[in-house]
Design an enzyme around this catalytic site. Sequence first.
Site, PDB file in Angstrom:
ATOM      1  N   THR B 151      42.644  32.422  37.270  1.00 18.40           N
ATOM      2  CA  THR B 151      43.733  33.205  37.662  1.00 18.40           C
ATOM      3  C   THR B 151      44.479  32.526  38.363  1.00 18.40           C
ATOM      4  OG1 THR B 151      42.467  35.237  37.916  1.00 18.40           O
ATOM      5  CG2 THR B 151      44.196  35.277  39.064  1.00 18.40           C
ATOM      6  N   ARG B 179      39.394  44.549  28.691  1.00 13.77           N
ATOM      7  CA  ARG B 179      38.711  44.163  29.799  1.00 13.77           C
ATOM      8  C   ARG B 179      39.733  43.511  30.954  1.00 13.77           C
ATOM      9  NH1 ARG B 179      38.659  39.182  32.991  1.00 13.77           N
ATOM     10  NH2 ARG B 179      36.631  38.844  33.976  1.00 13.77           N
ATOM     11  N   THR B 180      39.011  44.098  32.315  1.00 13.29           N
ATOM     12  CA  THR B 180      39.835  43.621  33.481  1.00 13.29           C
ATOM     13  C   THR B 180      38.748  42.956  34.353  1.00 13.29           C
ATOM     14  OG1 THR B 180      41.944  43.811  35.081  1.00 13.29           O
ATOM     15  CG2 THR B 180      40.076  45.631  34.788  1.00 13.29           C
ATOM     16  N   GLY B 181      39.363  42.058  35.340  1.00 14.97           N
ATOM     17  CA  GLY B 181      38.406  41.427  35.941  1.00 14.97           C
ATOM     18  C   GLY B 181      38.778  41.887  37.450  1.00 14.97           C
ATOM     19  N   ASP B 182      38.809  40.867  38.553  1.00 15.17           N
ATOM     20  CA  ASP B 182      39.009  41.130  39.834  1.00 15.17           C
ATOM     21  C   ASP B 182      40.727  41.107  40.194  1.00 15.17           C
ATOM     22  OD1 ASP B 182      38.859  38.418  39.279  1.00 15.17           O
ATOM     23  OD2 ASP B 182      39.063  38.149  41.704  1.00 15.17           O
ATOM     24  N   THR B 202      39.771  33.445  42.399  1.00 14.05           N
ATOM     25  CA  THR B 202      39.956  33.066  40.613  1.00 14.05           C
ATOM     26  C   THR B 202      38.443  32.879  40.397  1.00 14.05           C
ATOM     27  OG1 THR B 202      40.653  31.491  39.383  1.00 14.05           O
ATOM     28  CG2 THR B 202      40.220  30.529  41.470  1.00 14.05           C
ATOM     29  N   GLY B 203      38.265  33.102  39.240  1.00 13.39           N
ATOM     30  CA  GLY B 203      36.806  32.710  38.626  1.00 13.39           C
ATOM     31  C   GLY B 203      36.285  34.044  37.729  1.00 13.39           C
ATOM     32  N   LEU B 204      34.986  34.220  37.595  1.00 13.23           N
ATOM     33  CA  LEU B 204      34.526  35.363  36.870  1.00 13.23           C
ATOM     34  C   LEU B 204      34.812  36.557  37.434  1.00 13.23           C
ATOM     35  CD1 LEU B 204      33.062  36.139  34.146  1.00 13.23           C
ATOM     36  CD2 LEU B 204      30.941  35.870  35.227  1.00 13.23           C
ATOM     37  N   GLY B 205      35.683  37.252  37.154  1.00 12.82           N
ATOM     38  CA  GLY B 205      35.921  38.726  37.653  1.00 12.82           C
ATOM     39  C   GLY B 205      34.817  39.489  38.095  1.00 12.82           C
TER      40      GLY B 205
END
Lengths: 317, 317
Positions: B151, B179-182, B202-205
């Site tokens: 991100t 799918r959404t993340g953080d 940023t990273g694995l949400g």
Amino acid sequence: MTYAMIGTWRMAYEGLCKGIDLLKDSGTSADAVETSIKEVEDYPFFKSVGYGGLPNQNGLVEMDSAFMNGDTFAVGAVMGISDVKNPISVARSLSHDHFNSVLVGNGATEYATQNGFERKNMLTERAQKIWRKRKREIEEKNLSPYDGHDTVGMVSLDQSGSISVGTSTSGLFMKKPGRTGDSALVGDGFYADSEIGGAAATGLGEDIMKGCLCYEIVRLMGTGLSPQDACDKAVYPFVKKLKERYGKIGEFSLVALNKEGQWGVATNVEFTFAVGTEDSKPAIYIAFPGENDTTKIDPITQEWLDAYSKRIKAPID
Amino acid sequence: MTYAMIGTWRMAYEGLCKGIDLLKDSGTSADAVETSIKEVEDYPFFKSVGYGGLPNQNGLVEMDSAFMNGDTFAVGAVMGISDVKNPISVARSLSHDHFNSVLVGNGATEYATQNGFERKNMLTERAQKIWRKRKREIEEKNLSPYDGHDTVGMVSLDQSGSISVGTSTSGLFMKKPGRTGDSALVGDGFYADSEIGGAAATGLGEDIMKGCLCYEIVRLMGTGLSPQDACDKAVYPFVKKLKERYGKIGEFSLVALNKEGQWGVATNVEFTFAVGTEDSKPAIYIAFPGENDTTKIDPITQEWLDAYSKRIKAPID
């Protein structure tokens, strides 16, 4: 070890009684949360959750739901899901996945369909009538469309010390298509840490999310505060800060439970909730903002309950 | 009053330079965030943000973006938006609304279309080639599909003391539809309070959201910690806790800025970022997890930059 459960609004009560029965019988906090929220989702006369929930401005019921496991911090959530009988079951199922555990819009609905979750037209005739009436009123009286937004949130503690939290809502009445609030956002609408406690929120999601209030309540309980003190300390100063900084503020109410089975609530509006513990059987209470950043809590009266029951079933012109 | 800006990954650099130019010229932190993120969204060779971003498992580019005004806590966000040139501009526009300020799925795309935001097919030929190649590799080598999820997050402070934060991403590569993340979740992927500072992730949400890390970093800065100490204190203990409690953990990196223009980062992986302040012109750095819950930060080398530039433009078989 003890057990306990708290849920937002009077609508939580019947589901919470079922959850408490499970917990008493050594059931898990996750099962208690899912079972109790399904009960609320399935009841047609609760107009802000699941079946019978009010539709968006286009007449479609779009729902948000989340589940969090306080042992592992695993989260599952759906936003803008439609035509699915129990969004909470979808959210809990997603919490088992490390990837793709939060799904929005059509993707959420497709996941539910592909994984065998029961499909259902969630729009009741009654909800449609309320929607039509409201449309008329908004046009005739030039009203703001946005009125009504009650999420059911449940926090439960089981006899092995696990805490779970879940939420479910059809969201802000007359919302724009795709609108979501705080209910499926981690830390905003819910949070749980089994070593501390859990919290859930209801109210105007657009404002609740500005304060990350559920995370903050759990964090404060982690510093040794009681759930009631944590709720008071997280919510009332933020209400003041948001009024100063944003200029206005919607309604919001929070519930919390800690790992000892103690509970607390805070609210900037009249707010009913249900709670049961090992020592006190499930009951409904009514809370109000008190003096000096405290919360006033009374047992609910039969009069209030009778009026509520009449109101949710009253004929719609 | 001073000004400053920090952004995640090497990809932030060119946009950040434009943002810093605005801030130097007494521009607002909101304009700096939007301008800088648009630059990243528009560049076709950054494969995790905007145009050229990698598609989901069905081949559709679905994007998430958020904007937060640290003066008012106003938030706007979109999740699973498609065919829109600049999701960050949509998110910023939504932050002006008190209701319906977070939109998901088709509702987000419709809002953008109806409000005149430029539509664009965000899938480049290159991204499609990468997607096809990855599909093959996953089948042939039986790999996990989920690799890559960067991100762009920007935090900026302007000369009138306002802090804004924004994020934008095409999300986890090969993600399931919806799918959404953080990145669009308040407190998880971003947070800002102009009286304290701001942070972005940023990273694995799916893992970042479990810790509400951006809210926590801002909160810690509010207790008097420097941005670097706040990042270290929020991130590394949570990395350990999540490993213990969840059993595994994805990659994540956080950046933070305070109202004095000081900055910090923390990461559990090699992580590049860009930063500029009144006293030091925009530059790229590289960070690694250090010893004893600290972060090791070095200037980037020309060698690294050359290799990066070659990598992002390398032919795809």
